[in-house]
Design a protein around this motif. Sequence first.
Motif, PDB file in Angstrom:
ATOM      1  N   VAL A  85       0.862  -1.177   0.000  1.00 26.87           N
ATOM      2  CA  VAL A  85       0.000   0.000   0.000  1.00 26.87           C
ATOM      3  C   VAL A  85       0.901   1.230   0.000  1.00 26.87           C
ATOM      4  O   VAL A  85       1.783   1.355   0.852  1.00 26.87           O
ATOM      5  N   ALA A  86       0.705   2.113  -0.963  1.00 24.38           N
ATOM      6  CA  ALA A  86       1.413   3.388  -1.015  1.00 24.38           C
ATOM      7  C   ALA A  86       0.442   4.488  -0.609  1.00 24.38           C
ATOM      8  O   ALA A  86      -0.693   4.525  -1.094  1.00 24.38           O
ATOM      9  N   SER A  87       0.870   5.384   0.279  1.00 23.63           N
ATOM     10  CA  SER A  87      -0.040   6.432   0.733  1.00 23.63           C
ATOM     11  C   SER A  87       0.691   7.750   0.909  1.00 23.63           C
ATOM     12  O   SER A  87       1.903   7.791   1.138  1.00 23.63           O
ATOM     13  N   ILE A  88      -0.078   8.840   0.809  1.00 24.62           N
ATOM     14  CA  ILE A  88       0.441  10.199   0.966  1.00 24.62           C
ATOM     15  C   ILE A  88      -0.514  10.954   1.882  1.00 24.62           C
ATOM     16  O   ILE A  88      -1.729  10.877   1.720  1.00 24.62           O
ATOM     17  N   ASP A  89       0.053  11.697   2.837  1.00 26.99           N
ATOM     18  CA  ASP A  89      -0.752  12.510   3.752  1.00 26.99           C
ATOM     19  C   ASP A  89      -0.187  13.914   3.842  1.00 26.99           C
ATOM     20  O   ASP A  89       1.033  14.102   3.885  1.00 26.99           O
ATOM     21  N   LEU A  90      -1.087  14.891   3.888  1.00 24.27           N
ATOM     22  CA  LEU A  90      -0.719  16.285   4.083  1.00 24.27           C
ATOM     23  C   LEU A  90      -1.280  16.776   5.411  1.00 24.27           C
ATOM     24  O   LEU A  90      -2.394  16.411   5.795  1.00 24.27           O
ATOM     25  N   ASP A  91      -0.511  17.636   6.091  1.00 22.46           N
ATOM     26  CA  ASP A  91      -0.999  18.265   7.314  1.00 22.46           C
ATOM     27  C   ASP A  91      -0.426  19.666   7.380  1.00 22.46           C
ATOM     28  O   ASP A  91       0.782  19.852   7.263  1.00 22.46           O
ATOM     29  N   GLY A  92      -1.298  20.657   7.529  1.00 25.11           N
ATOM     30  CA  GLY A  92      -0.819  22.025   7.631  1.00 25.11           C
ATOM     31  C   GLY A  92      -1.565  22.964   6.704  1.00 25.11           C
ATOM     32  O   GLY A  92      -2.694  22.705   6.279  1.00 25.11           O
ATOM     33  N   THR A  93      -0.913  24.055   6.355  1.00 24.06           N
ATOM     34  CA  THR A  93      -1.529  25.180   5.665  1.00 24.06           C
ATOM     35  C   THR A  93      -2.276  24.791   4.389  1.00 24.06           C
ATOM     36  O   THR A  93      -3.413  25.208   4.159  1.00 24.06           O
ATOM     37  N   SER A  94      -1.647  23.974   3.537  1.00 24.53           N
ATOM     38  CA  SER A  94      -2.233  23.647   2.228  1.00 24.53           C
ATOM     39  C   SER A  94      -2.966  22.320   2.207  1.00 24.53           C
ATOM     40  O   SER A  94      -3.405  21.878   1.147  1.00 24.53           O
ATOM     41  N   ALA A  95      -3.124  21.675   3.354  1.00 25.16           N
ATOM     42  CA  ALA A  95      -3.663  20.317   3.384  1.00 25.16           C
ATOM     43  C   ALA A  95      -5.071  20.224   2.806  1.00 25.16           C
ATOM     44  O   ALA A  95      -5.427  19.229   2.162  1.00 25.16           O
ATOM     45  N   SER A  96      -5.888  21.230   3.009  1.00 26.79           N
ATOM     46  CA  SER A  96      -7.285  21.160   2.571  1.00 26.79           C
ATOM     47  C   SER A  96      -7.514  21.737   1.181  1.00 26.79           C
ATOM     48  O   SER A  96      -8.603  21.591   0.626  1.00 26.79           O
ATOM     49  N   THR A  97      -6.502  22.366   0.591  1.00 29.10           N
ATOM     50  CA  THR A  97      -6.694  23.017  -0.704  1.00 29.10           C
ATOM     51  C   THR A  97      -5.790  22.477  -1.802  1.00 29.10           C
ATOM     52  O   THR A  97      -6.072  22.672  -2.989  1.00 29.10           O
ATOM     53  N   ALA A  98      -4.704  21.817  -1.456  1.00 30.82           N
ATOM     54  CA  ALA A  98      -3.764  21.318  -2.457  1.00 30.82           C
ATOM     55  C   ALA A  98      -4.293  20.068  -3.145  1.00 30.82           C
ATOM     56  O   ALA A  98      -5.229  19.426  -2.684  1.00 30.82           O
ATOM     57  N   THR A  99      -3.658  19.726  -4.253  1.00 32.63           N
ATOM     58  CA  THR A  99      -3.958  18.501  -4.987  1.00 32.63           C
ATOM     59  C   THR A  99      -2.763  17.559  -4.889  1.00 32.63           C
ATOM     60  O   THR A  99      -1.614  17.978  -5.049  1.00 32.63           O
ATOM     61  N   ILE A 100      -3.041  16.277  -4.609  1.00 33.80           N
ATOM     62  CA  ILE A 100      -1.993  15.261  -4.493  1.00 33.80           C
ATOM     63  C   ILE A 100      -1.970  14.413  -5.758  1.00 33.80           C
ATOM     64  O   ILE A 100      -3.005  13.987  -6.251  1.00 33.80           O
ATOM     65  N   LYS A 101      -0.768  14.156  -6.253  1.00 32.17           N
ATOM     66  CA  LYS A 101      -0.571  13.161  -7.304  1.00 32.17           C
ATOM     67  C   LYS A 101       0.310  12.046  -6.726  1.00 32.17           C
ATOM     68  O   LYS A 101       1.346  12.324  -6.117  1.00 32.17           O
ATOM     69  N   ILE A 102      -0.089  10.786  -6.926  1.00 34.36           N
ATOM     70  CA  ILE A 102       0.650   9.645  -6.393  1.00 34.36           C
ATOM     71  C   ILE A 102       0.925   8.654  -7.517  1.00 34.36           C
ATOM     72  O   ILE A 102       0.035   8.337  -8.314  1.00 34.36           O
TER      73      ILE A 102
END
Length: 233
Positions: A85-102
Amino acid sequence: MYGKGIRARSGRVLGVAVAAAAGLSGFGPAAPVQADTFIPLPGGSITRQLADGTNLTVRITGESAKISGSMGSTPVHRNVWTTAVASIDLDGTSASTATIKISPGYVVGCQVDISGLNANSTGGGGYNADLTGASLGTLGANEQMGSGITLGPGQAVARLMLDLERPDDYGQESHKRYNKVPVPHASVSWTDETFSVDGCGGYAQARTFVAAEVDSTTFIGNLVLYGEPFTIG
């Protein structure tokens, strides 16, 4: 996408992950594999702080590999079944507005040491993909795992796992090598995804990687996590 065992998921998570060091130890030459060999792998995680203070954490969990030789016991052919399983997590200023590419995949080498790859590597030393600092839209590992891999001594290649069909802006079919998620968590899982390695008469190694890209309104951040190398005979 390729293999029906691959699953891409997204969801919202709370809290900050604690980073752990990924294993970077290599394996030496091994005898040809005759029976199926199950290899449990430790996975790993890495955390980096992005330009605006957002923490980006990339993880590999639940990782294992199963190795077998060809039915004719040919020493230059191996089959590999991989699970993780590969996973990515964001926490902080841009966590709710950024886009993740995996985009997960594997680096495979024949009689070459691939244990030195880390988050600061630049894809040199004969690898046909520059994984660190590259935009996932132009990532150089252009072939997927299911196509099989042919290697000679001293060669190593990177292969991506995802091949997602999506319409482009004009409604035409396009293929993406990453999953794009507009939330602070993204993951891709695979179970018994198989690929073959041909042409390597000596020892061979492989290791997983997860390439991550975070796009915000003010910056683009990139990070690559490598798993522990494992011998494939």
